[in-house]
Design a protein around this motif. Structure first.
Motif, PDB file in Angstrom:
ATOM      1  N   VAL A 157       0.877  -1.177   0.000  1.00  0.00           N
ATOM      2  CA  VAL A 157       0.000   0.000   0.000  1.00  0.00           C
ATOM      3  C   VAL A 157       0.909   1.220   0.000  1.00  0.00           C
ATOM      4  O   VAL A 157       1.652   1.457   0.958  1.00  0.00           O
ATOM      5  CB  VAL A 157      -0.929   0.013   1.227  1.00  0.00           C
ATOM      6  CG1 VAL A 157      -1.902   1.171   1.135  1.00  0.00           C
ATOM      7  CG2 VAL A 157      -1.692  -1.294   1.326  1.00  0.00           C
TER       8      VAL A 157
ATOM      9  N   GLY B 170      -2.343   6.962   0.211  1.00  0.00           N
ATOM     10  CA  GLY B 170      -3.726   7.182  -0.199  1.00  0.00           C
ATOM     11  C   GLY B 170      -3.909   8.616  -0.636  1.00  0.00           C
ATOM     12  O   GLY B 170      -3.058   9.474  -0.390  1.00  0.00           O
TER      13      GLY B 170
ATOM     14  N   SER C  68      -2.237  -3.037   9.207  1.00  0.00           N
ATOM     15  CA  SER C  68      -1.207  -2.036   8.915  1.00  0.00           C
ATOM     16  C   SER C  68      -0.889  -1.224  10.163  1.00  0.00           C
ATOM     17  O   SER C  68      -1.621  -1.264  11.156  1.00  0.00           O
ATOM     18  CB  SER C  68      -1.686  -1.099   7.803  1.00  0.00           C
ATOM     19  OG  SER C  68      -2.694  -0.229   8.309  1.00  0.00           O
TER      20      SER C  68
ATOM     21  N   LEU D 190      -6.780   4.286  -2.647  1.00  0.00           N
ATOM     22  CA  LEU D 190      -5.533   3.669  -2.186  1.00  0.00           C
ATOM     23  C   LEU D 190      -4.688   3.283  -3.394  1.00  0.00           C
ATOM     24  O   LEU D 190      -5.207   2.730  -4.368  1.00  0.00           O
ATOM     25  CB  LEU D 190      -5.815   2.402  -1.378  1.00  0.00           C
ATOM     26  CG  LEU D 190      -6.408   2.545   0.023  1.00  0.00           C
ATOM     27  CD1 LEU D 190      -6.597   1.158   0.632  1.00  0.00           C
ATOM     28  CD2 LEU D 190      -5.538   3.396   0.922  1.00  0.00           C
TER      29      LEU D 190
ATOM     30  N   ILE E  97      -2.100   0.795  -4.708  1.00  0.00           N
ATOM     31  CA  ILE E  97      -1.661  -0.551  -4.325  1.00  0.00           C
ATOM     32  C   ILE E  97      -0.789  -1.139  -5.423  1.00  0.00           C
ATOM     33  O   ILE E  97      -1.096  -1.017  -6.605  1.00  0.00           O
ATOM     34  CB  ILE E  97      -2.881  -1.460  -4.053  1.00  0.00           C
ATOM     35  CG1 ILE E  97      -3.597  -0.989  -2.784  1.00  0.00           C
ATOM     36  CG2 ILE E  97      -2.482  -2.916  -3.928  1.00  0.00           C
ATOM     37  CD1 ILE E  97      -4.839  -1.765  -2.446  1.00  0.00           C
TER      38      ILE E  97
END
Length: 662
Positions: A114, A117, A151, A248, A250
């Motif tokens: 990740v 964001g 996370s 997000l 990714i």
């Protein structure tokens, strides 16, 4: 420090491999040629070792090599010796040390990163947290094929700084040959998505479900280099399930790399086939459910008002058959008995789905299990579904009951059918159990009738992962219901085959698999001590405001422990033990002519200030905390009992002893 010969050769081999990996030999040759060309005059054609090392150091090659050679042992030693301290803010004073993970080279992994964001517009105006300031945080929770990840919490912001990687094992023994490396074609048949849940935790520790997303990861099977980047748009939950909450970034990477990738046409064709198969199964079940409902209404027109729930909406607003929300769940070593499971479910927080606007209407939202567990709270339906799943896992015949309690408020609870015909109701919000003895309305008035102790009024339907029954008895009042499920004149069943077609194990890919339960990460003793210290400070400050001094009796505080342990045992097992010893110890600790008062209270949160405010609302507790008299001694004891998913039962007892002055 001398190394044994085998360790020395192993170390040399590791260094040699690292040097080869960095192509250090080639870089040394380049530097050597460059140094000879630039720095040596024609009359000095001799180059010493010192000159070469100096040239390598100037160009940073030695530093690069030393950076790559990390000694993991020292890091682990440091981690073992120093106790972890809770972080109060999110400023990294040292660069993070990446932990090394043992990877089985015969298995296939998906590395999910990740990388931040963006567009979390609700937090557009939120200021940057100052060093030392506690701020609201975002946490990502992931579930994939019986593996769970969480996370690091990051401060809430318009562009939250998620920087986390998760190594997801794709290859499982359940696929067949456990020693065979799974190929791209086999992985294409694995339709389990990566379930991502975003949780927001505010400054008081309260959690909110922000988003729940099912990530389709198989697009990476078509990536040339085994790496693909995706931007995932997260939508809200409940009434906001059509509103974007953020994006997000990714990155998906296959490890080890695939020797042969699939074409995007093949992958898209597979997705289309799966969608068509799922849609057809759901369509056929809907046709059957409509027919079943028509037949149910023809039995008695008043059935239209009964709470017969065949479908329910999840947090994303997707309608699913209610049977999909339940399936046998084994807790491994985390829970030992069905009653302990009931206690665990009851200490998870109870919170109704939020509704925008007034009107008093209830917003329906049956959460998927991962969303419920990560948020650590949910409505009565979430509790009942989890408890029913755990009881099924313990081998009981359990059902979720849908009906009403007092004043016609919709409610769900759990029922178990004993092999001897005993019907037991389990209240998932409290852990209480009730034996059901039906009243026979045809008995003469003089006949003694059992008085129901349970709070339930009506029941419309019951279900589990394999069965669904609609109540077709003349009255749906629980007290007169006979739970003989084999009698179709009392309970109209649904086809088991129809349920199996849309619920696991013959499930469609759209039904999310259940995650395993996680052990508690809370240290019971440390948390108990911290809460006790905070409560002592709050009590002392409160008494100081009233002009009263505070003297603590540590021995009396310690003597309260057995009582708290007995209360929790009674809640869990339904038996009371140790009361005589506790009373005897208190009598010995309180001198003649003195009075003892004690007040126990139970919470499912760990917020000392909030607990103290609640306690002050009780007159009896306030009398103890604000006690006046001669030789007043105060005591407080906190005992935190931990359960899976970091759920807690917190027992607090306030006590005082003082000389009675008439």
């Amino acid at each position: 420090m001398s190394l044994p010969p085998e360790k020395a050769s192993e170390l040399k081999q590791m260094i040699h491999q690292q040097l080869l990996k960095m192509d250090v030999h080639g870089r040394i040759r380049e530097v050597l040629a460059e140094t000879i060309r630039e720095e040596l005059t024609p009359e000095h054609q001799q180059l010493s070792t010192e000159d070469l090392i100096k040239a390598l150091r100037q160009r940073g090659i030695i530093d690069d090599v030393m950076k790559e050679l990390k000694f993991v042992t020292d890091v682990n030693k440091k981690e073992r010796t120093s106790a972890p301290k809770p972080s109060t803010h999110f400023v990294d004073t040292e660069p993070p040390v990446l932990q090394k993970t043992n990877i089985d080279p015969t298995r296939r992994y998906l590395y999910l990163q990740v990388l931040g964001g963006k567009a979390f517009l609700e937090h557009l105006q939120e200021p940057e947290p100052l060093p030392g300031q506690i701020s609201s945080t975002f946490t990502l929770c992931l579930h994939f094929r019986n593996q769970r990840f969480r996370s690091k919490p990051v401060p809430c912001a318009c562009e939250p700084d998620f920087q986390d990687g998760f190594l997801l094992e794709i290859h499982k023994d359940s696929l067949g040959d456990g020693s065979k490396m799974v190929d791209a074609t086999t992985m294409l048949s694995i339709c389990d998505p990566v379930h991502i849940v975003l949780i927001k935790t505010d400054t008081f520790g309260e959690t909110t479900l922000v988003a729940s997303y099912f990530l389709e990861w198989r697009s990476v099977l078509a990536a040339e280099n085994g790496i693909t980047n995706v931007a995932v748009e997260l939508l809200g939950v409940g009434t906001e399930s059509k509103v974007s909450v953020g994006v997000l970034n990714i990155r998906l990477e296959m490890y080890p790399q695939l020797h042969k990738t699939l074409s995007s046409e093949i992958i898209n064709t597979q997705f289309t086939l799966e969608r068509q198969k799922t849609a057809e199964k759901e369509r056929l079940f809907l046709v059957y459910a409509k027919q079943w409902w028509r037949e149910y209404l023809q039995i008695r027109p008043t059935h239209n008002t009964r709470l017969v729930k065949i479908f329910a909406q999840d947090e994303n607003g997707v309608n699913r058959p209610v049977c999909c929300y339940v399936r046998p769940l084994r807790a491994g070593r985390l829970l030992d008995t069905p009653r302990q499971a009931a206690r665990f479910v009851s200490v998870l927080g109870h919170e109704r789905a939020p509704v925008i606007g007034g009107g008093g209407g209830k917003q329906e939202q049956w959460c998927t299990l991962l969303a419920f567990l990560c948020r650590n709270k949910g409505d009565c339906e979430d509790h009942a579904n989890l408890l029913c799943s755990l009881l099924l896992g313990f081998g009981l015949e359990a059902f979720v009951c849908v009906g009403t309690k007092a004043k016609g408020v919709p409610h769900t609870w759990v029922m178990t059918c004993g092999s001897d015909g005993t019907i037991t109701f389990w209240e998932s919000l409290t852990g209480h159990r009730y034996i059901h003895r039906p009243i026979n309305p045809d008995d003469p008035p003089i006949a003694a009738q059992p008085k129901p102790l349970y709070p339930y009024r009506t029941v419309g339907c019951i279900f589990n992962h394999q069965k669904f029954f609609g109540n077709c008895q003349p009255s749906d009042a629980v007290e007169v219901c006979v739970f003989d499920l084999n009698d179709e004149s009392r309970w109209k069943p649904m086809s088991g085959e129809a349920i199996k077609s849309v619920c696991p194990p013959g499930a469609t890919p759209s039904v999310p698999p259940f995650p395993p339960l996680c052990a508690s990460t809370i240290d019971s003793a440390v948390t108990s001590n911290e809460l006790e210290v905070q409560l002592r400070i709050l009590i002392s400050e409160h008494r100081k405001d009233l002009g009263l001094s505070t003297v603590w009796d540590d021995q009396l505080s310690y003597l309260l422990s057995p009582a708290l342990a007995a209360y929790e045992l009674e809640r869990t097992a339904g038996v009371s033990a140790g009361n005589e010893e506790f009373q005897d110890a208190v009598r010995r600790a309180v001198p003649d002519g003195h009075t003892f008062k004690g007040f126990p209270i139970h919470f499912v949160h760990r917020n000392a200030r909030r607990a103290f405010a609640t306690c002050l609302r009780s007159t009896f507790c306030e009398d103890i905390i604000c006690c006046r008299g001669d030789q007043v001694r105060l005591a407080v004891r906190v005992r935190v009992f931990t359960y899976p998913e970091s759920a807690c039962a917190v027992w607090i007892m306030f006590a005082c002893k003082y000389r009675s002055v008439l």
